[in-house]
Design a protein around this motif. Structure first.
Motif, PDB file in Angstrom:
ATOM      1  N   GLN A  87       0.863  -1.183   0.000  1.00  0.00           N
ATOM      2  CA  GLN A  87       0.000   0.000   0.000  1.00  0.00           C
ATOM      3  C   GLN A  87       0.899   1.232   0.000  1.00  0.00           C
ATOM      4  N   ILE A  88       0.405   2.280  -0.590  1.00  0.00           N
ATOM      5  CA  ILE A  88       1.170   3.523  -0.571  1.00  0.00           C
ATOM      6  C   ILE A  88       0.717   4.361   0.616  1.00  0.00           C
TER       7      ILE A  88
ATOM      8  N   LEU B  75      -0.598   9.456  -1.751  1.00  0.00           N
ATOM      9  CA  LEU B  75      -1.928   9.534  -2.339  1.00  0.00           C
ATOM     10  C   LEU B  75      -2.411  10.983  -2.432  1.00  0.00           C
TER      11      LEU B  75
ATOM     12  N   CYS C 105      -0.590  12.670  -5.157  1.00  0.00           N
ATOM     13  CA  CYS C 105      -1.101  12.230  -6.466  1.00  0.00           C
ATOM     14  C   CYS C 105      -2.380  12.980  -6.829  1.00  0.00           C
TER      15      CYS C 105
ATOM     16  N   PHE D 219       3.055  10.188  -8.259  1.00  0.00           N
ATOM     17  CA  PHE D 219       2.393   9.201  -9.106  1.00  0.00           C
ATOM     18  C   PHE D 219       3.393   8.158  -9.602  1.00  0.00           C
TER      19      PHE D 219
ATOM     20  N   LEU E  89       3.588   5.608  -7.028  1.00  0.00           N
ATOM     21  CA  LEU E  89       2.400   4.758  -7.088  1.00  0.00           C
ATOM     22  C   LEU E  89       2.549   3.719  -8.199  1.00  0.00           C
TER      23      LEU E  89
ATOM     24  N   THR F  49       5.032   1.064  -7.347  1.00  0.00           N
ATOM     25  CA  THR F  49       4.520   0.175  -6.313  1.00  0.00           C
ATOM     26  C   THR F  49       3.595  -0.897  -6.876  1.00  0.00           C
ATOM     27  N   TYR F  50       2.795  -0.550  -7.879  1.00  0.00           N
ATOM     28  CA  TYR F  50       1.749  -1.454  -8.344  1.00  0.00           C
ATOM     29  C   TYR F  50       1.940  -2.010  -9.759  1.00  0.00           C
TER      30      TYR F  50
ATOM     31  N   ILE G  75      -7.792   9.521 -10.272  1.00  0.00           N
ATOM     32  CA  ILE G  75      -7.258   9.479  -8.909  1.00  0.00           C
ATOM     33  C   ILE G  75      -8.055  10.384  -7.957  1.00  0.00           C
TER      34      ILE G  75
ATOM     35  N   MET H 100      -6.202   0.625  -2.180  1.00  0.00           N
ATOM     36  CA  MET H 100      -5.676   1.112  -3.459  1.00  0.00           C
ATOM     37  C   MET H 100      -5.407  -0.062  -4.393  1.00  0.00           C
TER      38      MET H 100
END
Length: 183
Positions: free
Chosen positions: A3-4, A9, A12, A20, A23, A26-27, A60, A69
């Motif tokens: 998770q961020i 967030l 972003c 971003f 983010l 991360t994903y 977002i 998320m």
């Protein structure tokens, strides 16, 4: 699941491209993994990653922080995958897919990492005969390891529908394995 932070967030949501980027970093593996397993095509999976994060960027501000998320991103990515599957011609097994699957299944070295081509061969081989919905549920539950509540939220299916599709997918895959001599 990663998770961020709330700070990232918030940044972003205000248009901070560096936040971003964090983010995405991360994903992106999570999205690529799902996409590759769903589409069995590396280039199409890469396209899904780009399309997913474009939609994330565009939406977002609408993200509901009460939800995970990762679940939100899985939902976006999975809908893009399903749209692509509908547009793609049905992919049948390639002659080398079953051979590659057999070599992987017979490999006893637990440390060996499968390359993307091997994943494609395994998924194509095992998912032969599954409907899009069955493959989708099987990928989320079995290959991605998501819990039932996340799968419900991502797919929009209720628990009974998920259980039914997962049961049929497992039965079909079990039959595929029996045909190849794996009990």
């Amino acid at each position: 699941m990663k998770q961020i932070s709330n700070d990232i967030l918030t940044r972003c949501k205000t248009g901070d491209k560096n936040a971003f980027r964090i983010l995405v970093q991360t994903y992106q593996r999570m999205v690529f993994s799902l996409s590759l397993k769903m589409l069995c095509d590396e280039d199409a999976a890469k396209d899904v990653v780009q399309d997913t994060f474009l939609k994330v960027w565009q939406n977002i501000a609408n993200y509901d922080e009460r939800k995970s998320m990762s679940t939100w991103i899985y939902t976006i990515a999975s809908h893009i995958c399903l749209d692509k599957l509908k547009k793609m011609k049905r992919v049948s097994l390639l002659p080398d897919d079953e051979l590659m699957f057999r070599s992987y299944a017979e490999n006893t070295n637990a440390q060996t990492e499968m390359e993307n081509k091997q994943w494609v061969a395994v998924v194509r081989t095992l998912a032969e005969g599954l409907s899009e919905k069955q493959k989708f549920v099987f990928t989320l539950c079995q290959l991605e390891g998501l819990d039932a509540s996340e799968v419900e939220e991502i797919t929009g299916l209720n628990a009974k529908q998920i259980k039914s599709n997962l049961y049929i997918a497992r039965q079909t895959i079990r039959e595929q394995l029996k045909k190849m001599g794996y009990e």
